[in-house]
Write an enzyme that holds these catalytic residues in place. Structure first.
Site, mmCIF file in Angstrom:
data_model
loop_
_atom_site.group_PDB
_atom_site.id
_atom_site.type_symbol
_atom_site.label_atom_id
_atom_site.label_comp_id
_atom_site.label_asym_id
_atom_site.label_seq_id
_atom_site.Cartn_x
_atom_site.Cartn_y
_atom_site.Cartn_z
ATOM 1 N N ALA A 1 1.218 -0.792 -0.363
ATOM 2 C CA ALA A 1 -0.249 0.177 -0.205
ATOM 3 C C ALA A 1 0.774 1.631 0.175
ATOM 4 O O ALA A 1 1.864 0.992 0.083
ATOM 5 C CB ALA A 1 -1.356 -0.023 1.656
ATOM 6 N N GLY B 1 0.507 -5.105 1.089
ATOM 7 C CA GLY B 1 -0.552 -5.130 -0.098
ATOM 8 C C GLY B 1 0.490 -5.793 -1.051
ATOM 9 O O GLY B 1 -0.839 -6.468 -1.947
ATOM 10 N N GLU C 1 0.126 -9.577 -0.383
ATOM 11 C CA GLU C 1 -1.570 -9.878 -0.414
ATOM 12 C C GLU C 1 -1.858 -9.902 -2.139
ATOM 13 O O GLU C 1 -2.610 -10.869 -2.485
ATOM 14 C CB GLU C 1 -1.859 -8.670 0.725
ATOM 15 C CG GLU C 1 -2.097 -8.481 1.934
ATOM 16 C CD GLU C 1 -2.080 -7.799 2.595
ATOM 17 O OE1 GLU C 1 -2.207 -6.823 2.234
ATOM 18 O OE2 GLU C 1 -2.885 -8.253 3.108
ATOM 19 N N GLU D 1 3.384 -5.393 7.867
ATOM 20 C CA GLU D 1 2.077 -4.524 8.340
ATOM 21 C C GLU D 1 3.179 -4.246 9.638
ATOM 22 O O GLU D 1 2.488 -2.964 10.094
ATOM 23 C CB GLU D 1 1.372 -4.869 8.034
ATOM 24 C CG GLU D 1 0.477 -4.546 6.200
ATOM 25 C CD GLU D 1 1.473 -5.878 5.689
ATOM 26 O OE1 GLU D 1 2.084 -6.677 6.029
ATOM 27 O OE2 GLU D 1 0.199 -5.974 4.734
HETATM 28 C C1 LIG Z 1 -4.934 -0.105 3.476
HETATM 29 C C2 LIG Z 1 -3.743 -0.638 4.399
HETATM 30 C C3 LIG Z 1 -3.172 -1.999 3.871
HETATM 31 C C4 LIG Z 1 -1.770 -1.255 4.272
HETATM 32 C C5 LIG Z 1 -1.247 -3.118 3.753
HETATM 33 C C6 LIG Z 1 0.216 -2.410 3.354
HETATM 34 O O1 LIG Z 1 1.100 -2.396 2.331
HETATM 35 S S1 LIG Z 1 0.971 -1.405 4.583
HETATM 36 C C7 LIG Z 1 2.623 -1.358 3.564
HETATM 37 C C8 LIG Z 1 3.911 -2.101 3.044
HETATM 38 N N1 LIG Z 1 4.859 -2.024 2.786
HETATM 39 C C9 LIG Z 1 6.293 -1.471 3.200
HETATM 40 O O2 LIG Z 1 5.664 -2.058 4.901
HETATM 41 C C10 LIG Z 1 7.138 -1.347 2.097
HETATM 42 C C11 LIG Z 1 7.685 -0.199 2.698
HETATM 43 N N2 LIG Z 1 9.299 0.563 1.735
HETATM 44 C C12 LIG Z 1 10.123 -1.109 2.277
HETATM 45 O O3 LIG Z 1 10.764 -1.806 3.196
HETATM 46 C C13 LIG Z 1 11.582 -0.470 1.258
HETATM 47 O O4 LIG Z 1 10.750 1.267 1.396
HETATM 48 C C14 LIG Z 1 11.691 -1.131 -0.098
HETATM 49 C C15 LIG Z 1 10.331 -1.087 -0.162
HETATM 50 C C16 LIG Z 1 11.977 -2.043 1.107
HETATM 51 C C17 LIG Z 1 12.521 -0.311 -0.475
HETATM 52 O O5 LIG Z 1 13.871 0.012 0.064
HETATM 53 P P1 LIG Z 1 14.847 0.427 -0.216
HETATM 54 O O6 LIG Z 1 16.227 0.940 0.824
HETATM 55 O O7 LIG Z 1 15.656 0.191 -2.011
HETATM 56 O O8 LIG Z 1 13.910 2.370 -0.834
HETATM 57 P P2 LIG Z 1 13.322 3.188 0.527
HETATM 58 O O9 LIG Z 1 13.336 2.457 1.649
HETATM 59 O O10 LIG Z 1 14.821 4.157 0.464
HETATM 60 O O11 LIG Z 1 11.948 3.668 -0.382
HETATM 61 C C18 LIG Z 1 12.496 4.446 -2.134
HETATM 62 C C19 LIG Z 1 11.134 5.518 -2.223
HETATM 63 O O12 LIG Z 1 10.032 4.603 -1.932
HETATM 64 C C20 LIG Z 1 9.772 4.895 -0.988
HETATM 65 N N3 LIG Z 1 8.307 4.036 -0.670
HETATM 66 C C21 LIG Z 1 8.950 2.618 -0.293
HETATM 67 N N4 LIG Z 1 8.142 2.054 0.151
HETATM 68 C C22 LIG Z 1 6.629 2.551 0.075
HETATM 69 C C23 LIG Z 1 5.370 2.655 0.412
HETATM 70 N N5 LIG Z 1 4.764 0.970 0.675
HETATM 71 N N6 LIG Z 1 4.580 3.645 0.281
HETATM 72 C C24 LIG Z 1 4.791 4.966 -0.273
HETATM 73 N N7 LIG Z 1 6.388 4.967 -0.321
HETATM 74 C C25 LIG Z 1 7.650 3.772 -0.584
HETATM 75 C C26 LIG Z 1 10.479 5.989 0.591
HETATM 76 O O13 LIG Z 1 9.814 6.272 1.070
HETATM 77 C C27 LIG Z 1 11.471 6.242 -0.921
HETATM 78 O O14 LIG Z 1 10.830 7.469 -0.638
HETATM 79 P P3 LIG Z 1 11.799 9.271 -0.702
HETATM 80 O O15 LIG Z 1 10.949 9.871 -1.045
HETATM 81 O O16 LIG Z 1 12.417 8.736 -1.459
HETATM 82 O O17 LIG Z 1 12.294 9.038 0.126
#
Ligand SMILES: CC/C=C/CC(=O)SCCNC(=O)CCNC(=O)[C@H](O)C(C)(C)COP(=O)(O)OP(=O)(O)OC[C@H]1O[C@@H](n2cnc3c(N)ncnc32)[C@H](O)[C@@H]1OP(=O)(O)O
Length: 719
Positions: free
Chosen positions: A61, A100, A103, A123
């Protein structure tokens, strides 16, 4: 957004397109709904593959949407529509399938992953649970115990582990999309009944009640007050005991209580704060994106005590060539032996070969001549460090970065001992240095942006959460710890016991209260520092005068204990008593209680009843107040730096978001009012004097924490 193309004649290829991680924003969800509908209604399309653009399946998400008015199609029906489709849908997982994203893949009928892909339901780390059916489908697919492990920890697993657990059907080292398309062709027209996970029964583990009871107990203990891990267990229990539809209702109900919780806000704040601190800046205006780091291939570590050993091992594990210097022969031999063990254990954990050959041991500091970077990790003694820096400056090749692993000494002073002060920065590691995630990178007044960029990049390579901070006594972390521990000592004087103070802090969520922690690290460490500062010697006098030093209230309690040889765990006695020297389990000590009573009597103090709330307010609000002073002084660029330091280095409970975030949740008016209240009661304690920035923020209507950085920037530009 999502794009539908037809490939290999009859396969509909749906590609998620939302860089950088193809998060499921409203637009992406709408794109999936539209493309799935088109693919399913197109008679030419016999099967479907879902993949992500740029080798990344989906990061879950879109976390940026949380806390906003979320619009667009919800995930649950979207995934359901895929699962009930009459054409096979195959997920081609490259890069990541998280939250997500996974999922979504679990709603597909088949999952094929690239061998380098990482999967998980993280999550819980954001204060949530997998509420797009993840908590109901995963246990049906891989069983309750494995689902409990993955969902309550949120850990990312490799494709190999995913295959072993049954999360994916196939792993490939080739083009995942090509393999998935070929596979989709092969299953077109085949029955799908057994492939719809929601229709599978959840395997019931033997002794299910005992299993859930045991897991719940463990999770409650490790959660330290976090609510999401508990909700995750409850949701999986619903999967194991209820039909799918009812399980989904329970999942939704549990998610509803988490989604708007303060804990979820705190954890999501920490997620973004961790990324924000990587975008560092210096007061000069130099920034992370305009400062080029120098290449570092070879590094040296000077001094192989506990810290030096950990740092050298961490560097070697990063793949750098390391020269490990220890001038005392006996210490060098002991270090060599211990570091080999550390390398071996680390390699075993990571499934790689130990990096023994990356470290060259030397008793001679001249061995630093050709290294790109040195980390000095000798004893915390300024005179000794001065000497080492003078030597390094003379011995190293031009351009070598000189770093000091000090926990609070003056980086500018050390820089002044060298020919190139612009190449000197602090790298404050936390023990054990090869394990702890935090690294404070300290720039001095003369440090060049390139030096800071190099140290920050090295920290990142070492897997550390690196935070750039300015130079002051104790930097950010230890500077804030001082008022916190001072208040804890005063509370003992006023009637508390170590176990009362620790109990309040541990209930708050710290893994260890201040006194337990102090017993673990050794009471003599702080004593030595206090003596250098002209404090730390009990005067033997009684009354109030004995508790005033350098014009302010001072508690000699810790000094008196040290004078009695009570150094904590290592001597078997400290704030608690232990079975033996080196014992780990501290018990309340009747001797200490009598000692406190005698001490109070000697100094004319009358014990009063102190409750948990007072402990928290006095210890935490003074720490927060110092955090505001640090922002005011420009030592940290924003509250995020402070919060990340406290969460990753000082055991601050992550679900409370760090001290500055916590202050914003409590309300700045309240923090200010309570500080004023305590200051009136204790006018001889300067740390209780509310700082100007705090007053200013309250006067301007207490803006939300994400606006403080701008306020601080403005404040400094006015100076
Ligand atoms: C309705 C509710 C439902 C909920 C279910 C869900 O899905 S909750 C979300 C679950 N997902 C996560 O927890 C993943 C979170 N992200 C990470 O763990 C890491 O970012 C990554 C995907 C493993 C990538 O890691 P990496 O080190 O390669 O890069 P960054 O962490 O620096 O990320 C790059 C930019 O991407 C943004 N970002 C990452 N994931 C998300 C996300 N799920 N939503 C929005 N944005 C995301 C991150 O913030 C970085 O952005 P910058 O602006 O460059 O800081």
């Amino acid at each position: 957004m999502a794009q539908l193309t037809r490939v290999s004649g009859s396969v509909g290829l749906i590609t998620l397109q939302s860089p950088p991680v193809n998060a499921l924003s409203a637009a992406v969800r709408q794109g999936i709904v539209d493309t799935v509908q088109r693919a399913l209604s197109d008679p030419e399309v016999k099967s479907v593959v879902v993949c992500g653009q740029n080798g990344i399946f989906c990061g879950g998400a879109d976390i940026k949407e949380f806390g906003t008015n979320m619009s667009g199609p919800p995930l649950v029906p979207l995934i359901h529509a895929i699962e009930v489709a009459h054409k096979p849908v195959v997920a081609a997982i490259e890069g990541i399938a998280l939250g997500g994203g996974l999922e979504l893949a679990l709603g597909c009928h088949y999952r094929i992953a690239h061998s380098k892909a990482k999967l998980g339901l993280p999550e819980v780390t954001l204060g949530l649970l997998p509420a797009a059916g993840g908590s109901q489908r995963l246990p049906r697919l891989i069983g309750v115990p494995a689902a409990l492990d993955l969902i309550t920890t949120g850990r990312h697993i490799t494709a190999a582990e995913a295959l072993k657990l049954g999360v994916v059907d196939q792993v490939t080292a080739h083009s995942t999309v090509d393999v998935a398309v070929k596979f989709a062709l092969s299953v077109a027209g085949k029955p799908l009944d057994g492939r719809r996970i929601s229709s599978l029964p959840c395997p019931r583990p033997p002794n299910m009640d005992a299993l859930f009871e045991g897991v719940m107990k463990k999770v409650r203990q490790s959660a330290r007050g976090a609510i999401a891990p508990i909700a995750c267990v409850q949701a999986i229990r619903a999967a194991a005991t209820l039909p799918y539809d009812q399980g989904m209702e329970r999942e939704l109900e549990l998610m509803a209580s988490l989604f708007t919780s303060d804990q979820a806000r705190a954890l999501q704040y920490i997620f973004f704060a961790q990324r924000a601190v990587a975008r560092w800046s210096m007061p000069s205006g130099a920034r992370w994106d305009t400062s080029k780091p120098r290449p570092v291939h070879k590094a040296a570590v000077i001094g192989l005590g506990t810290m030096g050993r950990g740092i050298a091992v961490a560097l070697a594990q990063t793949g750098l060539s390391v020269v490990a210097v220890e001038t005392q022969e006996k210490q060098l031999m002991a270090a060599k032996q211990e570091m080999s063990g550390m390398l071996e254990r680390g390699a075993k954990r990571r499934g790689v070969a130990p990096a023994f050959d990356k470290i060259r041991y030397s008793p001679d500091i001249k061995a630093v001549a050709d290294v790109d970077l040195v980390i000095e990790a000798v004893f915390e003694d300024m005179a000794l460090k001065e000497k080492v820096f003078q030597q390094l400056s003379a011995l190293c090749k031009p351009g070598t970065l000189l770093c000091t692993n000090t926990s609070g000494l003056d980086v500018d002073h050390l820089a002044s001992q060298t020919r190139s002060p612009e190449l000197v920065v602090g790298m404050h590691f936390f023990a054990p240095a090869h394990v702890m995630k935090l690294l404070e990178v300290v720039y001095g007044s003369k440090s060049s942006p390139q030096a800071l960029a190099t140290a920050m990049q090295l920290g990142k390579k070492m897997g550390k959460v690196s935070v750039a901070v300015g130079n002051c006594r104790g930097f950010v972390g230890n500077r804030m710890l001082k008022p916190y521990s001072e208040q804890a000592f005063f509370l003992l004087e006023e009637g508390a016991t170590p176990e009362l103070v620790d109990g309040a802090l541990e209930d708050f969520g710290f893994p260890m209260g201040l006194f337990r922690m102090s017993d673990l690290s050794g009471l003599d460490v702080g004593w030595r520092v206090r003596k250098v500062d002209g404090l730390g010697k009990s005067s033997g006098a009684s009354g109030q005068q004995a508790r005033i030093r350098q014009g302010r209230r001072y508690s000699p309690l810790g000094d008196v204990l040290c004078e009695q040889g009570r150094f904590g765990q290592k001597t078997g006695r400290g704030w608690y008593q232990y079975d033996k020297p080196g014992g780990r389990v501290g018990r309340p000590d009747p001797w200490l209680h009598s000692f406190l009573e005698e001490y109070r009597a000697q100094h004319g103090l009358v014990a009063r009843r102190i409750d948990h709330q007072e402990v928290l307010e006095r210890c935490l609000y003074t720490l927060i107040n110092e955090g505001f002073r640090i922002l005011e002084d420009g030592i940290a660029a924003g509250p995020e730096e402070i919060d990340i330091i406290y969460v990753f280095g000082y055991g601050w409970p992550r679900h409370r978001g760090g001290p500055m975030f916590y202050a914003s949740m409590v309300g700045l008016e309240k923090v200010l009012a309570r500080l004023e209240f305590y200051q009136e009661a204790h006018p001889d304690v300067p740390y209780l004097q509310p700082c100007n920035l705090l007053k200013r923020l309250v006067a301007s209507g207490s803006p939300p924490v994400h606006k403080w950085r701008e306020v601080v920037k403005k404040l400094h530009s006015q100076l």
